[in-house]
Design a protein around this motif. Structure first.
Motif, PDB file in Angstrom:
ATOM      1  N   HIS A  85       7.688   9.315  10.647  1.00  0.00           N
ATOM      2  CA  HIS A  85       8.163  10.206  10.934  1.00  0.00           C
ATOM      3  C   HIS A  85       7.137  11.140  10.733  1.00  0.00           C
ATOM      4  O   HIS A  85       7.324  11.383   9.620  1.00  0.00           O
ATOM      5  N   VAL A  86       5.803  11.065  10.968  1.00  0.00           N
ATOM      6  CA  VAL A  86       4.750  11.565  10.493  1.00  0.00           C
ATOM      7  C   VAL A  86       4.572  13.583  10.515  1.00  0.00           C
ATOM      8  O   VAL A  86       4.983  13.883  11.800  1.00  0.00           O
ATOM      9  N   ALA A  87       4.432  13.108   9.688  1.00  0.00           N
ATOM     10  CA  ALA A  87       3.900  14.986   9.044  1.00  0.00           C
ATOM     11  C   ALA A  87       2.677  15.461   9.509  1.00  0.00           C
ATOM     12  O   ALA A  87       1.799  14.502   9.276  1.00  0.00           O
ATOM     13  N   ASP A  88       2.238  16.623  10.253  1.00  0.00           N
ATOM     14  CA  ASP A  88       0.879  17.669  11.104  1.00  0.00           C
ATOM     15  C   ASP A  88       0.419  17.228  10.288  1.00  0.00           C
ATOM     16  O   ASP A  88       0.398  18.514   9.530  1.00  0.00           O
ATOM     17  N   ARG A  89      -0.557  16.923   9.053  1.00  0.00           N
ATOM     18  CA  ARG A  89      -1.412  17.127   8.370  1.00  0.00           C
ATOM     19  C   ARG A  89      -3.139  16.310   8.826  1.00  0.00           C
ATOM     20  O   ARG A  89      -3.061  14.967   8.976  1.00  0.00           O
ATOM     21  N   ASN A  90      -3.844  17.439   8.289  1.00  0.00           N
ATOM     22  CA  ASN A  90      -5.235  16.692   9.433  1.00  0.00           C
ATOM     23  C   ASN A  90      -6.196  15.652   8.231  1.00  0.00           C
ATOM     24  O   ASN A  90      -6.479  14.933   8.832  1.00  0.00           O
ATOM     25  N   GLU A  91      -5.755  15.721   7.247  1.00  0.00           N
ATOM     26  CA  GLU A  91      -6.353  14.662   5.887  1.00  0.00           C
ATOM     27  C   GLU A  91      -5.736  13.255   6.046  1.00  0.00           C
ATOM     28  O   GLU A  91      -5.646  12.943   5.436  1.00  0.00           O
ATOM     29  N   THR A  92      -4.657  12.923   6.846  1.00  0.00           N
ATOM     30  CA  THR A  92      -3.793  11.885   7.152  1.00  0.00           C
ATOM     31  C   THR A  92      -4.064  11.032   7.643  1.00  0.00           C
ATOM     32  O   THR A  92      -4.505  11.657   8.699  1.00  0.00           O
ATOM     33  N   ALA A 118       0.749  -1.437   0.047  1.00  0.00           N
ATOM     34  CA  ALA A 118       0.242  -0.212  -0.064  1.00  0.00           C
ATOM     35  C   ALA A 118       1.196   1.187   0.260  1.00  0.00           C
ATOM     36  O   ALA A 118       1.336   1.414   1.349  1.00  0.00           O
ATOM     37  N   ARG A 119       0.252   1.800  -1.278  1.00  0.00           N
ATOM     38  CA  ARG A 119       1.541   3.527  -1.251  1.00  0.00           C
ATOM     39  C   ARG A 119       1.067   4.086   0.049  1.00  0.00           C
ATOM     40  O   ARG A 119      -0.389   4.407   0.326  1.00  0.00           O
ATOM     41  N   ILE A 120       2.352   4.894   0.623  1.00  0.00           N
ATOM     42  CA  ILE A 120       1.888   5.907   1.296  1.00  0.00           C
ATOM     43  C   ILE A 120       1.693   7.652   0.696  1.00  0.00           C
ATOM     44  O   ILE A 120       2.724   7.718   0.440  1.00  0.00           O
ATOM     45  N   ASP A 121       0.776   7.997   1.101  1.00  0.00           N
ATOM     46  CA  ASP A 121       0.977  10.270   0.899  1.00  0.00           C
ATOM     47  C   ASP A 121       2.608  10.289   1.154  1.00  0.00           C
ATOM     48  O   ASP A 121       2.531  10.010   2.077  1.00  0.00           O
ATOM     49  N   PRO A 122       3.370  10.825  -0.186  1.00  0.00           N
ATOM     50  CA  PRO A 122       4.561  10.859   0.416  1.00  0.00           C
ATOM     51  C   PRO A 122       4.306  12.407   0.978  1.00  0.00           C
ATOM     52  O   PRO A 122       5.425  13.052   2.010  1.00  0.00           O
ATOM     53  N   GLY A 123       3.156  13.336   1.277  1.00  0.00           N
ATOM     54  CA  GLY A 123       3.545  14.216   1.959  1.00  0.00           C
ATOM     55  C   GLY A 123       2.613  13.513   3.369  1.00  0.00           C
ATOM     56  O   GLY A 123       2.993  14.517   4.319  1.00  0.00           O
ATOM     57  N   ALA A 124       2.255  12.949   3.392  1.00  0.00           N
ATOM     58  CA  ALA A 124       2.362  12.190   4.711  1.00  0.00           C
ATOM     59  C   ALA A 124       3.177  11.801   5.795  1.00  0.00           C
ATOM     60  O   ALA A 124       3.189  12.159   7.272  1.00  0.00           O
ATOM     61  N   VAL A 125       4.585  11.767   5.414  1.00  0.00           N
ATOM     62  CA  VAL A 125       5.820  11.447   5.574  1.00  0.00           C
ATOM     63  C   VAL A 125       6.886  12.577   5.548  1.00  0.00           C
ATOM     64  O   VAL A 125       7.529  12.867   4.357  1.00  0.00           O
ATOM     65  N   LYS A 126       7.103  12.893   6.701  1.00  0.00           N
ATOM     66  CA  LYS A 126       8.630  14.223   6.555  1.00  0.00           C
ATOM     67  C   LYS A 126       9.983  13.590   6.499  1.00  0.00           C
ATOM     68  O   LYS A 126      11.040  14.418   6.717  1.00  0.00           O
ATOM     69  N   ALA A 127      10.102  12.328   7.608  1.00  0.00           N
ATOM     70  CA  ALA A 127      11.463  11.782   7.593  1.00  0.00           C
ATOM     71  C   ALA A 127      11.234  10.111   7.654  1.00  0.00           C
ATOM     72  O   ALA A 127      10.280  10.044   8.116  1.00  0.00           O
ATOM     73  N   TYR A 128      12.229   9.111   7.239  1.00  0.00           N
ATOM     74  CA  TYR A 128      12.264   8.065   7.544  1.00  0.00           C
ATOM     75  C   TYR A 128      13.733   8.010   7.954  1.00  0.00           C
ATOM     76  O   TYR A 128      14.430   8.483   8.047  1.00  0.00           O
ATOM     77  N   SER A 129      14.064   6.579   8.671  1.00  0.00           N
ATOM     78  CA  SER A 129      15.292   5.720   8.787  1.00  0.00           C
ATOM     79  C   SER A 129      14.916   4.961   9.364  1.00  0.00           C
ATOM     80  O   SER A 129      13.965   4.507   9.550  1.00  0.00           O
ATOM     81  N   VAL A 130      15.546   3.997   9.202  1.00  0.00           N
ATOM     82  CA  VAL A 130      16.616   2.252   9.604  1.00  0.00           C
ATOM     83  C   VAL A 130      17.088   2.534   9.673  1.00  0.00           C
ATOM     84  O   VAL A 130      17.858   2.677   9.809  1.00  0.00           O
ATOM     85  N   SER A 131      17.227   1.396  10.238  1.00  0.00           N
ATOM     86  CA  SER A 131      17.925   0.982  11.344  1.00  0.00           C
ATOM     87  C   SER A 131      17.972  -0.768  11.782  1.00  0.00           C
ATOM     88  O   SER A 131      17.052  -1.650  11.253  1.00  0.00           O
ATOM     89  N   HIS A 132      18.777  -1.323  11.622  1.00  0.00           N
ATOM     90  CA  HIS A 132      19.022  -2.985  11.696  1.00  0.00           C
ATOM     91  C   HIS A 132      20.642  -2.979  12.532  1.00  0.00           C
ATOM     92  O   HIS A 132      21.511  -2.820  12.507  1.00  0.00           O
ATOM     93  N   LEU A 133      20.293  -3.669  14.048  1.00  0.00           N
ATOM     94  CA  LEU A 133      21.606  -4.491  14.555  1.00  0.00           C
ATOM     95  C   LEU A 133      20.999  -5.927  14.070  1.00  0.00           C
ATOM     96  O   LEU A 133      20.521  -6.197  14.070  1.00  0.00           O
ATOM     97  N   ALA A 134      22.769  -6.319  14.324  1.00  0.00           N
ATOM     98  CA  ALA A 134      23.177  -7.325  14.708  1.00  0.00           C
ATOM     99  C   ALA A 134      21.786  -8.105  15.222  1.00  0.00           C
ATOM    100  O   ALA A 134      21.615  -8.212  16.501  1.00  0.00           O
ATOM    101  N   GLY A 135      21.534 -10.009  14.988  1.00  0.00           N
ATOM    102  CA  GLY A 135      20.442 -10.450  15.266  1.00  0.00           C
ATOM    103  C   GLY A 135      19.479  -9.808  15.548  1.00  0.00           C
ATOM    104  O   GLY A 135      18.650 -10.378  15.958  1.00  0.00           O
ATOM    105  N   GLN A 136      19.021  -8.939  15.119  1.00  0.00           N
ATOM    106  CA  GLN A 136      17.641  -8.047  15.358  1.00  0.00           C
ATOM    107  C   GLN A 136      16.963  -8.016  13.815  1.00  0.00           C
ATOM    108  O   GLN A 136      17.334  -8.119  12.447  1.00  0.00           O
TER     109      GLN A 136
END
Length: 124
Positions: free
Chosen positions: A53-60, A28-46
């Motif tokens: 990071h969700v943008a402050d948008r009332n219609e989302t 499911a595609r997420i509205d690009p305006g609904a997300v102001k930032a993202y981060s990806v992390s991956h620790l060994a063994g997890q």
């Protein structure tokens, strides 16, 4: 708990170094305006984690389950102090005096030095 139930397929397509991104969760595609930032992390063994990071948008609207973490913003003071401690005063003065935007009005040298420090802090 069956861990396969809370695993989601996340696809992030970023174009160039700009903010032109597409995010899909379980197809499911997420509205690009609904997300102001993202981060990806991956620790060994997890499992990898994606933090949106969700943008402050009332219609989302968001539906579903999520693991939510609330974190305080780090105090910038210690990082700023370490950065300023590493500045060579002679190099700062030389760089500020050589700048073409150095003015002649009161406090222009201080203003130019602050501009120079800001550029150095951003790696420019």
């Amino acid at each position: 708990m069956n861990h396969s139930e809370d695993v989601r397929r996340v696809e992030i397509t970023a174009r160039g170094g700009r903010a032109d991104i597409e995010i899909e969760i379980d197809g499911a595609r997420i509205d690009p305006g609904a997300v102001k930032a993202y981060s990806v992390s991956h620790l060994a063994g997890q499992r990898p984690e994606v933090l949106l990071h969700v943008a402050d948008r009332n219609e989302t609207q968001w539906a579903g389950l999520a693991r939510v973490a609330v974190a305080d913003l780090p105090d910038p003071g210690p990082a700023a102090a370490a950065f300023l401690d590493a500045i060579d005063p002679e190099a700062l003065e030389r760089a500020a005096l050589a700048r073409p935007d150095l003015g002649t009005e009161p406090y222009s040298l201080t203003k130019t030095m602050l501009t120079q420090l800001g550029e150095w802090a951003r790696g420019l």
